[in-house]
Scaffold this motif. Sequence first.
Motif, PDB file in Angstrom:
ATOM      1  N   HIS A  69       0.905  -1.240  -0.181  1.00  0.00           N
ATOM      2  CA  HIS A  69      -0.049   0.095  -0.146  1.00  0.00           C
ATOM      3  C   HIS A  69       0.901   1.276   0.159  1.00  0.00           C
ATOM      4  O   HIS A  69       0.485   2.290  -0.527  1.00  0.00           O
ATOM      5  N   THR A  70       2.086   1.420   0.692  1.00  0.00           N
ATOM      6  CA  THR A  70       2.722   2.346   0.988  1.00  0.00           C
ATOM      7  C   THR A  70       2.919   3.192  -0.162  1.00  0.00           C
ATOM      8  O   THR A  70       3.047   4.560  -0.223  1.00  0.00           O
ATOM      9  N   VAL A 126       0.166   4.867  -2.071  1.00  0.00           N
ATOM     10  CA  VAL A 126      -0.396   6.052  -1.409  1.00  0.00           C
ATOM     11  C   VAL A 126       0.643   7.203  -1.287  1.00  0.00           C
ATOM     12  O   VAL A 126       0.166   8.371  -1.540  1.00  0.00           O
ATOM     13  N   VAL A 127       1.897   7.016  -1.052  1.00  0.00           N
ATOM     14  CA  VAL A 127       2.854   8.110  -0.818  1.00  0.00           C
ATOM     15  C   VAL A 127       2.704   8.857  -2.415  1.00  0.00           C
ATOM     16  O   VAL A 127       2.738  10.116  -2.479  1.00  0.00           O
ATOM     17  N   ILE A 185      -7.767   4.040   0.899  1.00  0.00           N
ATOM     18  CA  ILE A 185      -6.739   3.035   1.192  1.00  0.00           C
ATOM     19  C   ILE A 185      -7.752   1.974   1.772  1.00  0.00           C
ATOM     20  O   ILE A 185      -8.303   2.133   2.754  1.00  0.00           O
ATOM     21  N   ASP A 239       5.468   1.726   7.927  1.00  0.00           N
ATOM     22  CA  ASP A 239       5.018   2.351   6.732  1.00  0.00           C
ATOM     23  C   ASP A 239       3.523   3.145   6.869  1.00  0.00           C
ATOM     24  O   ASP A 239       3.396   4.104   6.107  1.00  0.00           O
ATOM     25  N   LYS A 259       4.959   6.606   7.216  1.00  0.00           N
ATOM     26  CA  LYS A 259       5.321   7.102   5.963  1.00  0.00           C
ATOM     27  C   LYS A 259       4.055   7.674   5.130  1.00  0.00           C
ATOM     28  O   LYS A 259       4.234   8.797   4.393  1.00  0.00           O
ATOM     29  N   GLN A 260       3.035   6.887   5.149  1.00  0.00           N
ATOM     30  CA  GLN A 260       1.869   7.422   4.470  1.00  0.00           C
ATOM     31  C   GLN A 260       1.098   8.692   5.047  1.00  0.00           C
ATOM     32  O   GLN A 260       0.876   9.507   4.411  1.00  0.00           O
ATOM     33  N   GLN A 261       1.076   8.475   6.399  1.00  0.00           N
ATOM     34  CA  GLN A 261       0.531   9.588   7.223  1.00  0.00           C
ATOM     35  C   GLN A 261       1.218  10.874   6.751  1.00  0.00           C
ATOM     36  O   GLN A 261       1.048  11.911   6.604  1.00  0.00           O
ATOM     37  N   THR A 295      -7.813  11.627   2.959  1.00  0.00           N
ATOM     38  CA  THR A 295      -7.950  10.253   2.669  1.00  0.00           C
ATOM     39  C   THR A 295      -9.372   9.487   3.423  1.00  0.00           C
ATOM     40  O   THR A 295      -9.860  10.133   4.136  1.00  0.00           O
TER      41      THR A 295
END
Length: 318
Positions: free
Chosen positions: A80-81, A84-85, A96, A106, A109-111, A121
């Motif tokens: 996913h990461t 999303v990024v 997501i 991870d 990182k997305q946040q 999101t």
Amino acid sequence: MSADVMAAHDWSTNGHLIWDLVRLGYLNAKDYTLDTTYGRGVWWKLWQPGRLLTNGWTDDPGQPPADIDLVVVSTPHDLHTGPVVAAAEAGKHVIIEKPVALTMDDVRKQQAAVNKTGVKTIVSFVLTWNPLLMTIDELIRTGALGNVFMVEVDYMHRIWCGAEKWLGSKKQAGSSFLAGGCHAVSAMQWFARSEAVEVCAYSVQTENPNDYPGTTTAVVKFADGKIGRTTSCFDAQMPYVFNIGVYGTEGSVRNDKVFAPKLFPGQNAFMTVPCALPESGDVTHHPVGGEGTHFVDCILENKKPFPNLDDAVQTMAV
């Protein structure tokens, strides 16, 4: 509005979600291809599909096309990461699939990418739009249950697929809680209205061929003093069950049974809520249309979606 989909081979949530957005008039159907290669129709617009369908999964999808507004990420859980990024950095709103990721690194990182760009999101804990859960939320919000002091939610779904399938693989699915039981954790936190501060859990390994323990039970202490309990079970030979218990000083809920004499004077026994229940693990039964409608409305009206990535971080931390 157009949407891009990172589509999973054997995962149909994305298809139902995109189709609901088309059906409701938010998306233009002519921009999509209906791919039935894997047995279920998936509406998607091209975003390097060859890399997805012929060369295996990738966590480096490149940048989404400039002419789309939102991206749906529903690849296997460990991938996913990257999408999303990439979507957030390109200024695209993101849906997501749960779980957000398999590690908190991870998730963070997305946040960070989302908070840096300010895109909206939503995380697909789709039972948020089930009528029973919405009814329980309203009973809590209006005070009909008084002081809620304990919440318990269980996800029991027999999944014996083996490590050769990504959902049975620890590398790609993580655990029973990450693969499915996070729906229960999300609901528990939603009803508790508080952040978890302590968790104690035990797992058991059966002959289930998945390469992670199929059953885990956790006890949770919340910041405001509430307690919670949640179980994720892939092992039991039984129909799908999503147990809910919410206990308050003025009333309580046990699944679709409500006892709330503060709201119903003279009530002396549980009453049944006549609505659709969370009684199937089949994604065709899930209220993905409610999720899609809510998210698009939040984009158009500049409102905070729920549950967004910040909300889901608390769930993933458990």
